[in-house]
Each structure stands twice: as C-alpha cells, then as structure tokens.
Design a protein around this motif. Sequence first.
Motif, PDB file in Angstrom:
ATOM      1  N   VAL A 211       3.344   0.065  -9.031  1.00 44.52           N
ATOM      2  CA  VAL A 211       1.722   0.843  -8.660  1.00 44.52           C
ATOM      3  C   VAL A 211       0.867   0.006  -8.969  1.00 44.52           C
ATOM      4  CG1 VAL A 211       1.103   2.985  -7.891  1.00 44.52           C
ATOM      5  CG2 VAL A 211       3.519   2.695  -7.876  1.00 44.52           C
ATOM      6  N   ASN A 212       0.305  -0.166 -10.002  1.00 41.62           N
ATOM      7  CA  ASN A 212      -0.894  -0.628 -10.263  1.00 41.62           C
ATOM      8  C   ASN A 212      -0.418  -1.587 -10.259  1.00 41.62           C
ATOM      9  OD1 ASN A 212      -1.538   1.557 -11.672  1.00 41.62           O
ATOM     10  ND2 ASN A 212      -1.008   1.783 -13.716  1.00 41.62           N
TER      11      ASN A 212
ATOM     12  N   SER B  28       2.548   1.392  -3.774  1.00 45.64           N
ATOM     13  CA  SER B  28       2.455   1.903  -4.688  1.00 45.64           C
ATOM     14  C   SER B  28       1.372   3.642  -4.053  1.00 45.64           C
ATOM     15  CB  SER B  28       1.024   1.459  -4.614  1.00 45.64           C
ATOM     16  OG  SER B  28      -0.091   1.545  -3.360  1.00 45.64           O
ATOM     17  N   GLU B  29       1.590   4.206  -2.759  1.00 51.27           N
ATOM     18  CA  GLU B  29       0.604   5.560  -2.994  1.00 51.27           C
ATOM     19  C   GLU B  29       2.380   6.476  -2.612  1.00 51.27           C
ATOM     20  OE1 GLU B  29      -2.488   3.998   0.509  1.00 51.27           O
ATOM     21  OE2 GLU B  29      -0.611   4.740   1.337  1.00 51.27           O
TER      22      GLU B  29
ATOM     23  N   LYS C  20       0.982  -0.754  -0.318  1.00 51.50           N
ATOM     24  CA  LYS C  20       0.001  -0.008   0.213  1.00 51.50           C
ATOM     25  C   LYS C  20       0.627   1.126   0.289  1.00 51.50           C
ATOM     26  CE  LYS C  20      -3.471   0.263   3.183  1.00 51.50           C
ATOM     27  NZ  LYS C  20      -4.126  -0.453   4.600  1.00 51.50           N
TER      28      LYS C  20
ATOM     29  N   LEU D 159       0.518  -3.742  -7.859  1.00 53.03           N
ATOM     30  CA  LEU D 159       0.932  -3.502  -6.206  1.00 53.03           C
ATOM     31  C   LEU D 159      -0.475  -3.165  -5.803  1.00 53.03           C
ATOM     32  CD1 LEU D 159       3.975  -1.646  -4.767  1.00 53.03           C
ATOM     33  CD2 LEU D 159       3.946  -4.539  -4.721  1.00 53.03           C
ATOM     34  N   LYS D 160      -1.169  -2.705  -5.958  1.00 51.67           N
ATOM     35  CA  LYS D 160      -2.595  -1.996  -5.655  1.00 51.67           C
ATOM     36  C   LYS D 160      -3.394  -3.360  -5.442  1.00 51.67           C
ATOM     37  CE  LYS D 160      -2.323   2.915  -6.582  1.00 51.67           C
ATOM     38  NZ  LYS D 160      -2.927   3.857  -7.212  1.00 51.67           N
TER      39      LYS D 160
END
Length: 465
Positions: free
Chosen positions: A118-119, A110-111, A107, A121-122
């Motif tokens: 990122v995508n 990714s933030e 989280k 991991l989300k």
Amino acid sequence: MARPDNYFGEADASVDSEKALKAQHVFRDIEQHLKWGMRSSGNQVVVGVTGSGKTELRRHLESQTDSYVFNLDANNAYFSHDVSTIRDSSGRTKNAVAAILIREFAKRFSESRSSRAVNALKKAVDVSTDVLKRIPHAIDVTVPGATLKLGELLKPSAASMLQSSLDGLIGDVVAALRNADEAGCILIDDVEDVFPGISDNPLFLEGVARAVVDINEGGKERLHAVLFVKQGLWRSWYESPKEYSKVRSKIDFLTWDHDALVELIARRIAHQRGEEIGQSLDVERIWAKEFSWSGEFDTFTRYLTRYCVSGPRDMITLCNLAAGKPADNDPITKDHIKASLGSYSEEKVFNLNADFGDIYSKIHKFVDQVFQGAPAEMTGKELADLMENRALLDPHVNGEFKNENWYPAAKARLALTMYQIGVVGYKSTHGTVYAIEKPKVSSSELIAENMVCVHPAFRPHLNIG
C-alpha cells in the motif's frame, strides 16, 4: 406447474450470481493461453461476438484469483472523454491510456486492501503526480488523488514527459507488488461504455489494445491486463489498422462448438437440481432429467445447437423458451423447441441491432428487408448478387441505407458483412462454418464458396423455407 422463464439460468452473465457462474462455467481453450495467474506472457485481447461469453469469462477469471482486480465495464466506466473525434496515433494513445489505467489501479489497490504494497503504491502515484504536473493542464489536483485529463495527455508537447512518467510508474507499481508478494489485474469489458465514442474510432481501440500489451509487458507475472472486445468492433479495427501487427499475436477469439453448448446446458441442469459436478460429466444422463427425445442424443441436441448464432446466450435463451411450453414440468421435447422458434427467430433478427448496431446502424432493418423470402442456400456469388439486386439496386433499400458508413457500393463487401454478423455461413467438409467459429474470412473467399446458407435461427422470421 410450468417451469419459470429463466429455468436454465440467466442468459446474460452480468446479472447471474457468482455461485451460479462458478457451477456452470464451461472451460474454453482460450483460458489456458491468457496471460493470467503467474504467467508472464500470453494472450491479452479477447474477441467474441455478443453473447459468446466475454463477460462470463471475465467474471470467471476474477473469481479464480486472490489478486486485486480493477474492473472497467458498463457499471464502472470511469472514462468520460468522448474519444470519437480523437485522431492521434495509437502510439500516443497507448501511453496516455496506460498511464491513466496504472495510476487508477494503484490508487484503488492502496485504498481497498491491507497490504505491504500500500505505502509503496501510494508513493508511486505521488511521484507520477509530481512528474505529470509539468504537463500544463494534464492533471487535476483539486480532486482526491488527482485525476489525469486524457485530452491533455494526448498533445504532442506532453509526449516525452508522459513517457518518462509512465516508465517510472509501471516500474514502481510492479516493484511494490513484487516486494509484497502481491499481484494485480486490470479487466476491461464493455469497451464501448468504458470509452464513449470508441465504436466510431477503431484507431483509438488500437491504442487501448497497445496500452494493454504495454502494461502486460512491464507487469510480467505481477500485473495483468485483459481487454474484451466485441467482434464487430474488432472487425472495423482489423479492416483499417495502423499498427495492428504490434498486437496481433496477443489477440485470441472466444469460440464455441456443439459439444461445449451441450455441456453448458448439462451444467445448468445439474446446478438447478443441486447436483455436485466432479471431473467427469455424464451429459446425456443429465439432459434426460429435463428433456425427452427419440433416436440419437447427438441428433436431438444438434437440432438445438443449429439455431445458436452467438453461442451460449442463444442456447440458454432457446432452452428457456422451450422450457415454458410443457405443462406440469413434463419433459421438453423437439416439438416444444420447434414451437419456440417463431418468437426466438424474431428476437434474433431484432437483436441484431443490439448486438451490432454500434458498428452497423439499423442492421436489423436491412436484414429484415433484404432476406425476406430469400433462398436458404446459394453460392457465394449468388449471395453477392442478392446484395446487389435487393439492396444496391432497390431504390427503397438503397435510399434508406446509402448514408450508413457500413453500406458501401460493393456487393461483395455487403455479403461479407452478413457473414460477420452471423446471418450467413458457408458449408465445408466439416459442416457449416459461421463467424463465431472462423471470424477471419475475406470477401473473395466467401464469394468463391460453392454453398452459402442463411443461418437457421433467422429463417422462421424471414420466411425462408
């Protein structure tokens, strides 16, 4: 004008600047054995006494990587559940803790980072959320990103679903990092603050350590986790293990010797004076910029290091105290060091509670009462007899401490506790050995020693000649 109180820098690495830490770092052998960088294996649990440099090492590791680092420490505690009463197996604990750590890592990564990962991991977090929703009350979806509830994850009914979610989660996270050519790290320091109540529950610590090992096993060269543990807390786990053997090979101890402590002060002098330090370091030349001595340099510096119980923090503290004695920035001499020993020794005794109080409540009072005027040197058996006569058989001392968990009716056990907190050591053919150099000593080994001595750092305050 006299030198300032912190002339040789901060003794606590948590408040020192990153620039200062980088310039002053002393390489320790433990670093080349850690699972870090692009290594897919290595040690993962660092044990050290308070003041031995665990936080400094953690911050140094962080400064040496471009990977995303998820820190858990006193300032980023994150866990709110009191774990003191949790009595689940370390196997169940490790799965719950690993799931929470990996989800939170994904989280936050990714933030906070612009990355091709990122995508993915989300998506990994979302998939695990969908799976964990099948465990009643295990996840709070009313908060952004959803939060896992440790207590619910530890229930036996959640075991199979949690394992399935964990396996998928770590696989997805590592795949996302690898596909994006990224890496990540989870660093856990100040474990007593991160997991409230863990000092009273060594079995839970075993679960956390096993979670770290599992994360590293699945993370390979892409995801690293390192756990930093105080030696007192490690000892309470070591003495009452369930599955200690599963992580034994991943544990390493942060130790210091005379040469490393002398190098530490040399680096701090150079940093204070703005000198660049290359591959080679002329330690004696640099010391001569602030200190003055007669005779051999080694003899002078050993007079200082003999008072260091826990390593770098003590060395820095004593040098800072001595630095305030000369006027007008005159060189620091042995007389200035000697003049600082009274306040330094008093502080060392009182700080035993700060260092070990979580494990050995009121330990400073015990040492103050039992060791006042004691012999500086004795046999191991005489140390055990001292524990019996001045503690177990003394109504006042026994009455004050008999209800403490660490105070058993065994004089050999109390003698070993004194070794573990650094109050005593034993003499070998290579010099005096203390817990910071050799943490694993048994009661029988200590009692069998021909010469045990009270650490010089405590002698002035305890009126020991």
